[in-house]
Design a protein around this motif. Structure first.
Motif, PDB file in Angstrom:
ATOM      1  N   PHE A   1      21.483  50.091  -8.333  1.00 27.08           N
ATOM      2  CA  PHE A   1      20.573  51.131  -8.796  1.00 27.08           C
ATOM      3  C   PHE A   1      19.172  50.888  -8.266  1.00 27.08           C
ATOM      4  CE2 PHE A   1      24.126  52.133 -10.888  1.00 27.08           C
ATOM      5  CZ  PHE A   1      24.398  51.495 -12.067  1.00 27.08           C
ATOM      6  N   ASP A   2      18.759  49.619  -8.207  1.00 27.24           N
ATOM      7  CA  ASP A   2      17.424  49.334  -7.668  1.00 27.24           C
ATOM      8  C   ASP A   2      17.348  49.685  -6.198  1.00 27.24           C
ATOM      9  OD1 ASP A   2      17.593  46.322  -9.587  1.00 27.24           O
ATOM     10  OD2 ASP A   2      16.846  48.300 -10.157  1.00 27.24           O
ATOM     11  N   ILE A   3      18.441  49.399  -5.462  1.00 26.31           N
ATOM     12  CA  ILE A   3      18.456  49.741  -4.038  1.00 26.31           C
ATOM     13  C   ILE A   3      18.369  51.255  -3.871  1.00 26.31           C
ATOM     14  CG2 ILE A   3      19.731  49.519  -1.906  1.00 26.31           C
ATOM     15  CD1 ILE A   3      21.020  47.104  -2.939  1.00 26.31           C
ATOM     16  N   ALA A   4      19.045  52.007  -4.763  1.00 20.96           N
ATOM     17  CA  ALA A   4      19.011  53.470  -4.657  1.00 20.96           C
ATOM     18  C   ALA A   4      17.604  53.990  -4.895  1.00 20.96           C
ATOM     19  CB  ALA A   4      19.982  54.085  -5.659  1.00 20.96           C
ATOM     20  N   LEU A   5      16.909  53.426  -5.902  1.00 23.35           N
ATOM     21  CA  LEU A   5      15.536  53.851  -6.190  1.00 23.35           C
ATOM     22  C   LEU A   5      14.632  53.602  -4.994  1.00 23.35           C
ATOM     23  CD1 LEU A   5      14.060  54.924  -8.642  1.00 23.35           C
ATOM     24  CD2 LEU A   5      13.550  52.622  -9.285  1.00 23.35           C
ATOM     25  N   LEU A   6      14.760  52.434  -4.388  1.00 24.37           N
ATOM     26  CA  LEU A   6      13.917  52.105  -3.249  1.00 24.37           C
ATOM     27  C   LEU A   6      14.219  52.997  -2.070  1.00 24.37           C
ATOM     28  CD1 LEU A   6      11.843  49.966  -3.223  1.00 24.37           C
ATOM     29  CD2 LEU A   6      13.368  48.533  -1.943  1.00 24.37           C
TER      30      LEU A   6
ATOM     31  N   VAL B   1      17.208  54.639 -18.109  1.00 24.49           N
ATOM     32  CA  VAL B   1      15.820  55.031 -17.856  1.00 24.49           C
ATOM     33  C   VAL B   1      15.526  54.976 -16.367  1.00 24.49           C
ATOM     34  CG1 VAL B   1      13.441  54.418 -18.321  1.00 24.49           C
ATOM     35  CG2 VAL B   1      15.118  54.265 -20.110  1.00 24.49           C
ATOM     36  N   ARG B   2      16.091  53.987 -15.694  1.00 21.86           N
ATOM     37  CA  ARG B   2      15.911  53.904 -14.256  1.00 21.86           C
ATOM     38  C   ARG B   2      16.524  55.105 -13.562  1.00 21.86           C
ATOM     39  NH1 ARG B   2      17.384  47.879 -12.647  1.00 21.86           N
ATOM     40  NH2 ARG B   2      16.440  47.459 -14.651  1.00 21.86           N
ATOM     41  N   LEU B   3      17.739  55.480 -13.979  1.00 18.89           N
ATOM     42  CA  LEU B   3      18.391  56.634 -13.348  1.00 18.89           C
ATOM     43  C   LEU B   3      17.652  57.925 -13.671  1.00 18.89           C
ATOM     44  CD1 LEU B   3      22.133  55.776 -13.834  1.00 18.89           C
ATOM     45  CD2 LEU B   3      20.747  55.531 -11.827  1.00 18.89           C
ATOM     46  N   LEU B   4      17.084  58.027 -14.888  1.00 16.30           N
ATOM     47  CA  LEU B   4      16.337  59.232 -15.238  1.00 16.30           C
ATOM     48  C   LEU B   4      15.079  59.348 -14.395  1.00 16.30           C
ATOM     49  CD1 LEU B   4      16.917  61.328 -17.373  1.00 16.30           C
ATOM     50  CD2 LEU B   4      15.230  60.261 -18.804  1.00 16.30           C
TER      51      LEU B   4
END
Lengths: 88, 185, 109
Positions: free
Chosen positions: A60-65, C70-73
């Motif tokens: 998920f962190d990689i996706a955000l970046l 929260v991260r996905l939101l």
């Protein structure tokens, strides 16, 4: 029973291949930049799905970046194509 | 490199900008890390402080009046916006999957009385997310919008009905008298 | 539990449908500006629907870690603001350079 995340990932990969056709073919540079932006957005969804399939929360962190990198990359491309230079 | 000078603000507005920027950055640090021991909280304060010192005049350009009223009206505007997004996507799906592909693109220009940065950005984003139209360019001096529409009906919804401009002007406390039919090139 | 699985499947199916429609629109439309219409709207909503479905899945199956949704939101909000802005920037650059829009009756470009 095949997991639903696997089926979704395969369908997204199929959609990425359709956009790749436009990235190779598209006459001129603007069509190619638009196709690369689309591939980047679909990669974000693919990363989160693979994160849930393999049950590892680091994806998920990689996706955000990668979402931020994709956005900034498209903006820099558009500015370069409009002005001919990045900064004067 | 063209850099415009820092915006001229007095001390009250600068403090407001610093507080809001630091608050938002620290809130993101807490939400994204999930660890609440002393070391990570102090590291968060230091990192948010450094970033705030460098860039506190980018997000908030001075304190405009009726800030709370505008925020409340913005929250009230968002559900209508989400419904328009769903309608827009069903419309595009219909045009893509139809075997005859009914599109007829044209370019439109119109003027609005909105002047502040945030309201122009909200209207441009809303035009991009509603059925059949995408903003091409915005001029902040007279509020001129240039829009590319994909068929005649969405273009008429934007030019003749003008529901969306009226709703955005209502969010930002601007009177909208309704311009008469603007020019289309 | 069946209700939650059904809702997650519904959101994932809707998101996948819009994503595929966006890609088909990239191939079918005859001009650069119309292709941006297809991808700028459908791609944004498709990815957001997939992510919302996954948030619901996480809230019910892994309720021990409530900070991950929260991260996905935040990712959903970011995509809603960033994708139309990037589409608008590309369109403005194409208009300033001089790419001509397509009218009914021209050939494909």
């Amino acid at each position: 029973m095949i997991s639903i995340f696997l089926i979704s990932s395969m369908l997204i990969i199929f959609a990425i291949f359709l956009s790749l056709y436009r990235a190779i073919l598209g006459p001129g540079v603007f069509n190619r930049v638009a196709a690369v932006n689309v591939i980047g957005t679909k990669t974000i969804a693919l990363l989160v799905l693979i994160g849930y399939y393999t049950e590892r929360p680091e994806f998920f962190d990689i996706a955000l970046l990668y979402a931020m990198l994709n956005f900034i990359g498209t903006l820099v491309f558009a500015r370069y194509l409009e002005r001919g230079e990045l900064w004067s | 490199m063209e850099i415009r000078g820092r915006a001229k603000m007095n001390r009250g507005e600068k403090t407001f900008g610093i507080l809001i920027t630091f608050g938002i950055l620290f809130l993101f640090w807490i939400l994204l890390s999930g660890l609440f021991d002393v070391f990570h909280l102090i590291a968060g304060v230091i990192c948010s402080g450094i970033v705030t010192l460098m860039s506190h005049d980018l997000m908030v350009k001075g304190k405009d009046e009726k800030f709370i009223g505008k925020s409340l009206r913005l929250f009230w505007y968002i559900p209508w916006e989400l419904w328009q997004i769903v309608l827009a996507n069903i419309d595009v799906a219909y045009r893509v999957l139809h075997p005859k592909m009914p599109i007829d693109p044209l370019l439109i220009e119109f003027e609005t009385p909105l002047r502040s940065d945030f309201s122009l950005v909200t209207l441009a984003n809303s035009i991009t997310l509603t059925p059949g139209t995408i903003t091409i360019s915005v001029e902040p001096e007279k509020g001129t919008f240039r829009v590319h529409a994909i068929a005649k009906e969405p273009a008429d919804a934007l030019l003749v009905d003008q529901t969306m401009q009226r709703k955005v002007a209502e969010v930002f406390f601007v009177e909208w008298s309704g311009t008469d039919q603007p020019t289309k090139p | 539990m069946v209700l939650v699985n059904g809702m997650v499947t519904l959101f994932l199916a809707g998101g996948l449908f819009f994503t595929l429609v966006g890609s088909i629109g990239l191939l079918r439309f005859p001009d650069f500006y119309t292709r941006l219409h297809a991808t700028g709207k459908c791609d944004t909503l498709g990815t957001s629907l997939i992510l919302i479905g996954l948030i619901i899945h996480h809230l019910f199956h892994y309720s021990g870690t409530p900070l991950v949704p929260v991260r996905l939101l935040f990712l959903v909000f970011f995509i809603f603001i960033a994708n139309p802005a990037a589409t608008h920037a590309l369109m403005k650059a194409a208009y300033e350079v001089g790419v001509k829009p397509w009218k009914l009756g021209d050939e494909r470009r």
